[in-house]
Design a protein around this motif. Structure first.
Motif, PDB file in Angstrom:
ATOM      1  N   GLN A 218     -62.774 -69.270 -63.451  1.00 56.33           N
ATOM      2  CA  GLN A 218     -61.375 -69.635 -63.233  1.00 56.33           C
ATOM      3  C   GLN A 218     -61.087 -70.977 -63.893  1.00 56.33           C
ATOM      4  N   THR A 219     -59.796 -71.309 -64.001  1.00 61.54           N
ATOM      5  CA  THR A 219     -59.429 -72.599 -64.595  1.00 61.54           C
ATOM      6  C   THR A 219     -59.668 -73.729 -63.599  1.00 61.54           C
ATOM      7  N   GLY A 241     -54.702 -87.152 -65.650  1.00 62.06           N
ATOM      8  CA  GLY A 241     -54.286 -86.739 -66.993  1.00 62.06           C
ATOM      9  C   GLY A 241     -55.140 -85.615 -67.552  1.00 62.06           C
ATOM     10  N   LEU A 242     -55.824 -84.857 -66.679  1.00 61.58           N
ATOM     11  CA  LEU A 242     -56.698 -83.780 -67.162  1.00 61.58           C
ATOM     12  C   LEU A 242     -55.911 -82.485 -67.322  1.00 61.58           C
ATOM     13  N   GLU A 243     -56.415 -81.636 -68.198  1.00 58.00           N
ATOM     14  CA  GLU A 243     -55.754 -80.375 -68.529  1.00 58.00           C
ATOM     15  C   GLU A 243     -56.221 -79.270 -67.581  1.00 58.00           C
ATOM     16  N   ALA A 250     -65.891 -76.890 -69.397  1.00 58.02           N
ATOM     17  CA  ALA A 250     -65.415 -77.545 -70.620  1.00 58.02           C
ATOM     18  C   ALA A 250     -65.247 -79.054 -70.427  1.00 58.02           C
ATOM     19  N   LEU A 251     -65.235 -79.506 -69.178  1.00 60.56           N
ATOM     20  CA  LEU A 251     -64.970 -80.927 -68.924  1.00 60.56           C
ATOM     21  C   LEU A 251     -66.257 -81.745 -68.945  1.00 60.56           C
TER      22      LEU A 251
END
Ligand code: SAM
Length: 270
Positions: A218-219, A241-243, A250-251
């Motif tokens: 999941q995101t 400010g994270l996507e 991915a982080l």
């Protein structure tokens, strides 16, 4: 000798002196280094360690093996802790070795408790200088995984925050008796002198990683929303400010440090 290997204690004994030497060499021992060996077993590595240092400590849970170690030719230079390493207070080891210096930890670890041992080392890190530890390959890969890979996750980030972990070499099942079903990997650990996260945020980082990696596919947004609720999740994404559309793997670790710093404290102990 003559004792049967106990599966419940994760017993696979090293039977290759060349591998034993490579592991002990990797620790770069000098005679006064305070060494702790985790799970000495029948002493495959213990004798080589005691050839390199004046005194060493070892922690072994299996009473029969502990009795065997008491008869080791160099037993007078070995402080034996007959107990569970997961409950071992490393400052007590330093005390018994007569030093305040942090320990050099070595071990061909019982693989059934690999992950809890990494957590124990993290908790006891003030008493650890460096370590050379053998894990099943899959765990070693997780420890050293870069962001964006399938094996990168909470274990990588939590361990990597306080230790620099390197993969040293692989060991095939044939080096052990009985043969394990998996390939093993020796890793080298150095305790970070200047960790990238303040110690007081450790609990928040653990809670944040539990939440963010609860569902890897999941995101980040979906995981945050499930862990915290929509409004706090939105506020956390705004302040950091994270996507939110990224997958958790991915982080980079630095993103999780930001999330931990803003993690609601009510969740830190969940
Ligand atoms: N170092 C030995 C060798 O290489 O031949 C033995 C390695 S064997 C993989 C793991 C050892 O850890 C065993 O001796 C086992 O009894 C011990 N052990 C298992 N669980 C333990 C625990 N919770 N605390 C301390 N020792 C443990």
């Amino acid at each position: 000798m003559g004792l049967r290997a106990r599966k419940r204690f994760g017993q696979n004994f090293l039977a290759d002196p060349g591998i034993v030497r490579r592991i002990v060499d990797a620790a770069g021992l000098s005679p006064t280094d305070p060494v702790l060996e985790i799970g000495p077993g029948r002493g495959a590595m213990t004798g080589t360690i005691l050839e390199r240092v004046d005194r060493a400590a070892a922690v072994e849970l299996d009473r029969d093996l502990a009795a065997l170690l008491r008869n080791h030719p160099a037993a007078d230079r070995l402080e034996l802790f007959e107990q569970d390493v997961l409950k071992l207070d490393f400052t007590e080891v330093q005390h018994r070795l007569g030093t305040k210096d942090p320990l050099v930890v070595l071990g061909n670890l019982p693989y059934n408790i690999s992950k809890p041992i990494t957590a124990r080392l993290r908790v006891q890190r003030q008493s650890v200088d460096r370590a050379v530890l053998m894990f099943q390959r899959e765990v070693a890969e997780r420890l050293a995984a870069p962001p964006g890979t399938r094996t990168y996750g909470p274990l990588t980030i939590l361990t990597g925050t306080w230790f620099q972990v390197r993969t040293l070499f692989h060991v095939s099942p044939g080096a052990f008796r009985p043969r394990p079903e998996v390939t093993s990997t020796v890793t080298g650990w150095e305790t970070r002198a200047d960790p990238p996260l303040p110690d007081e945020l450790e609990g928040a980082l653990e809670a944040c990683l539990r939440g963010c990696f609860a569902r890897r596919r999941q995101t980040l947004w979906n995981n945050l929303r499930a862990a915290l609720g929509s409004d706090p999740a939105r506020a956390l994404l705004d302040t950091t400010g994270l996507e939110g559309s990224l997958r958790p793997e991915a982080l980079p670790p630095a993103a999780y440090y930001k999330l931990a710093a803003g993690w609601p404290s009510t969740d830190a102990g969940r």
